[in-house]
Write an enzyme that holds these catalytic residues in place. Structure first.
Site, short mmCIF file in Angstrom:
data_model
loop_
_atom_site.label_atom_id
_atom_site.label_comp_id
_atom_site.label_asym_id
_atom_site.label_seq_id
_atom_site.Cartn_x
_atom_site.Cartn_y
_atom_site.Cartn_z
N HIS A 49 0.85 -1.19 0.00
CA HIS A 49 0.00 0.00 0.00
C HIS A 49 0.88 1.24 0.00
O HIS A 49 2.10 1.15 0.19
CB HIS A 49 -0.95 0.00 1.21
CG HIS A 49 -0.27 0.10 2.54
ND1 HIS A 49 -0.12 -0.95 3.40
CD2 HIS A 49 0.32 1.15 3.16
CE1 HIS A 49 0.52 -0.57 4.49
NE2 HIS A 49 0.80 0.71 4.37
P1 TYD Z 1 -1.79 -3.81 7.95
O1 TYD Z 1 -2.10 -2.42 7.50
O2 TYD Z 1 -2.30 -4.94 7.12
O3 TYD Z 1 -0.22 -3.97 8.14
P2 TYD Z 1 0.95 -3.86 7.02
O4 TYD Z 1 0.60 -2.71 6.18
O5 TYD Z 1 2.22 -3.66 7.79
O6 TYD Z 1 0.97 -5.10 6.23
O7 TYD Z 1 -2.33 -3.97 9.45
C1 TYD Z 1 -2.65 -5.20 10.04
C2 TYD Z 1 -3.85 -5.02 10.97
O8 TYD Z 1 -3.54 -4.13 12.04
C3 TYD Z 1 -5.05 -4.45 10.27
O9 TYD Z 1 -6.19 -5.13 10.79
C4 TYD Z 1 -5.10 -3.00 10.70
C5 TYD Z 1 -4.43 -3.03 12.06
N1 TYD Z 1 -3.67 -1.83 12.37
C6 TYD Z 1 -4.11 -0.98 13.37
O10 TYD Z 1 -5.16 -1.18 13.99
N2 TYD Z 1 -3.36 0.12 13.66
C7 TYD Z 1 -2.21 0.40 13.00
O11 TYD Z 1 -1.54 1.40 13.31
C8 TYD Z 1 -1.77 -0.49 11.96
C9 TYD Z 1 -0.51 -0.23 11.19
C10 TYD Z 1 -2.53 -1.58 11.68
#
Ligand code: TYD
Length: 133
Positions: A49
């Site tokens: 992303h």
């Molecule tokens: P995700 O955005 O998929 O992580 P990455 O981009 O590192 O692969 O996040 C994983 C899960 O955690 C998703 O359910 C959203 C949650 N999350 C939060 O609640 N707060 C945050 O600050 C982040 C980064 C993720």
């Protein structure tokens, strides 16, 4: 595009090492949120992303991972494998994290609270957003 890493000041003595990060000094923005990812399963690619406005500083505090950044024109990868090196990730950067070691702890300092509306999760949409398509 070149991924720049920043050497974080390492306060080492006979007891071991310590790194301290202060906002607007070691981290080039006001820190609203810190998160860390660990126990990442083999073969997993995280990220995939971009953010419209969020700025981040990534530190691999344990183990190693591969970070790939893409500004819509150019794509570069770097291995992060030590806790005294940080990568500043500006907004409008597509990112992928892969090749996590079993013991990897990826820590991220972020300039804003979590906001799903700030995410661009579709690569074509990202290219349109940054005017590259
Ligand atoms: P995700 O955005 O998929 O992580 P990455 O981009 O590192 O692969 O996040 C994983 C899960 O955690 C998703 O359910 C959203 C949650 N999350 C939060 O609640 N707060 C945050 O600050 C982040 C980064 C993720």
């Amino acid at each position: 595009m070149e991924i720049k890493t920043y050497k974080l000041q390492r306060h080492g003595d006979y007891r071991g090492s310590l790194v301290a990060l202060e906002e607007m000094k070691d981290v080039p923005f006001e820190v609203k949120r810190v998160y860390y990812a660990f126990d990442t399963k083999p073969g997993v690619v995280r990220g995939n992303h971009a953010h419209k406005s969020l700025e981040q500083l990534m530190v691999c505090v344990k183990g190693s991972l591969k970070l790939t950044l893409d500004d819509g024109t150019d794509r570069q990868s770097i291995v992060l494998d030590n806790p005294y090196e940080g990568v500043y990730i500006a907004n409008n950067m597509w990112r992928e994290m892969s090749d996590f070691s079993d013991d990897c702890v990826m820590m991220v300092f972020a300039s804003k609270f979590y906001d799903e509306n700030d995410y661009i999760r579709d690569y074509d949409e990202f290219l349109r957003f940054v005017g590259k398509k």
